[in-house]
Design an enzyme around this catalytic site. Sequence first.
Site, mmCIF file in Angstrom:
data_model
loop_
_atom_site.group_PDB
_atom_site.id
_atom_site.type_symbol
_atom_site.label_atom_id
_atom_site.label_comp_id
_atom_site.label_asym_id
_atom_site.label_seq_id
_atom_site.Cartn_x
_atom_site.Cartn_y
_atom_site.Cartn_z
ATOM 1 N N HIS A 82 6.127 -20.583 41.497
ATOM 2 C CA HIS A 82 5.399 -21.728 42.060
ATOM 3 C C HIS A 82 3.938 -21.385 42.343
ATOM 4 O O HIS A 82 3.104 -22.281 42.458
ATOM 5 C CB HIS A 82 6.128 -22.336 43.267
ATOM 6 C CG HIS A 82 5.947 -21.631 44.572
ATOM 7 N ND1 HIS A 82 6.870 -20.771 45.120
ATOM 8 C CD2 HIS A 82 4.933 -21.685 45.463
ATOM 9 C CE1 HIS A 82 6.434 -20.337 46.291
ATOM 10 N NE2 HIS A 82 5.268 -20.867 46.528
ATOM 11 N N ASP A 135 12.494 -18.792 40.917
ATOM 12 C CA ASP A 135 11.079 -18.834 41.307
ATOM 13 C C ASP A 135 10.401 -17.469 41.133
ATOM 14 O O ASP A 135 10.147 -16.766 42.107
ATOM 15 C CB ASP A 135 10.990 -19.312 42.763
ATOM 16 C CG ASP A 135 9.558 -19.613 43.187
ATOM 17 O OD1 ASP A 135 8.673 -19.641 42.322
ATOM 18 O OD2 ASP A 135 9.352 -19.806 44.410
ATOM 19 N N SER A 232 4.104 -16.204 49.670
ATOM 20 C CA SER A 232 4.908 -16.443 48.469
ATOM 21 C C SER A 232 4.659 -15.417 47.378
ATOM 22 O O SER A 232 3.512 -15.059 47.113
ATOM 23 C CB SER A 232 4.586 -17.818 47.888
ATOM 24 O OG SER A 232 5.127 -18.803 48.705
ATOM 25 N N GLY A 233 5.739 -15.000 46.755
ATOM 26 C CA GLY A 233 5.635 -14.032 45.672
ATOM 27 C C GLY A 233 5.667 -12.598 46.157
ATOM 28 O O GLY A 233 5.854 -11.672 45.370
HETATM 29 C C1 4AZ Z 1 5.493 -21.256 51.369
HETATM 30 O O1 4AZ Z 1 5.027 -22.343 51.622
HETATM 31 C C2 4AZ Z 1 6.603 -20.760 52.205
HETATM 32 N N1 4AZ Z 1 9.590 -19.518 55.899
HETATM 33 C C3 4AZ Z 1 7.058 -19.491 52.013
HETATM 34 C C4 4AZ Z 1 8.082 -19.025 52.790
HETATM 35 C C5 4AZ Z 1 8.651 -19.821 53.719
HETATM 36 C C6 4AZ Z 1 8.216 -21.108 53.913
HETATM 37 C C7 4AZ Z 1 7.179 -21.579 53.143
HETATM 38 C C8 4AZ Z 1 9.776 -19.295 54.540
HETATM 39 O O2 4AZ Z 1 5.063 -20.581 50.462
#
Ligand code: 4AZ
Length: 311
Positions: A82, A135, A232-233
């Site tokens: 993503h 993902d 993320s990632g």
């Molecule tokens: C995000 O928006 C995201 N709490 C990543 C992890 C989590 C929530 C949102 C987990 O990338």
Amino acid sequence: MRRFFTRALTRPLVLAATAMAIPLVSASPAASDVVVGGFPVDVSQGPWTVAVSSRDRFGGMRAGQFCGGVVVGPTTVLTAAHCMAVDVLGTPPNRARDLKVIAGRTDLYSAAGQEIAVRETWVNPAYDSASNAGDFAVLTLAEPLPATSVIGMAAAGDTAYEPGTRAVVYGWGDTTGFGGYAHGLRAARVHVLADALCVRAYPGSSDGRYLADSMLCAGETRGGRDACQGDSGGPLVAEGRLIGLVSWGSGCGRPGSPGVYTRVSDVMRTLSQASAAPEGTTTPQGTAEPQETQTAGSQGVGTPQRGHAAP
Ligand code: 4AZ
């Protein structure tokens, strides 16, 4: 897109918009979002943790960091699929010309470490943005990182996946739930949680749906410690091996809403299938066949033995 406003890139855009004095409505998390409960770490404590950056897209203040990544081979970095979406990058990933991986830099305000260009991106063609299954993406670096930066991936059946296992998640993401982005690397101690907890928390909604085959549930049942936007990632590590990539969740650190991670054993399975497939059938983003990834054997990490997720 809906998910775009609830996931990794909301806050950088909000920050950029703020800097440009452009009002931008954000789907902010509820006030109960209190994050990560983490602590500062030096990147030497987790040298496989890298920042994925694009200054063109996210500005130079935090070196363009917008996602995390993990070094699984000298020229191979895993991140979230993503993170490579067109609505995040503004362009297909192979056209994002200034896409870089930053290694060895604890503080994004500093010039420490290395910035390495991404030569190739390979986004899992099976990534499903509705459920969030699959993902992950593979970034191939223009120059190699040292073997000491490489972490081994935990194969299916590894004890590190067992519920109750202590794990650590790393990232430069939101530490407040309100767009308080870190410039220093942070880590949070969490536990691998039973799939049943995430099945219950995420039976299917606009946020996604928990699918135990390809996702991993982790956090604290009482909440408080979690990954968040901007993480993320990035890596979730247990017993010295990579078990997850930060993927999604409902808010950050909320009791009853654990973090959901991409299950690394499923990444390994997908990559071995992708590299066994005839060329072109599973690599729509380009020709980047995942290479030189390291599989954690019984020796665990730190042994720069070269395995191949993709035989
Ligand atoms: C995000 O928006 C995201 N709490 C990543 C992890 C989590 C929530 C949102 C987990 O990338």
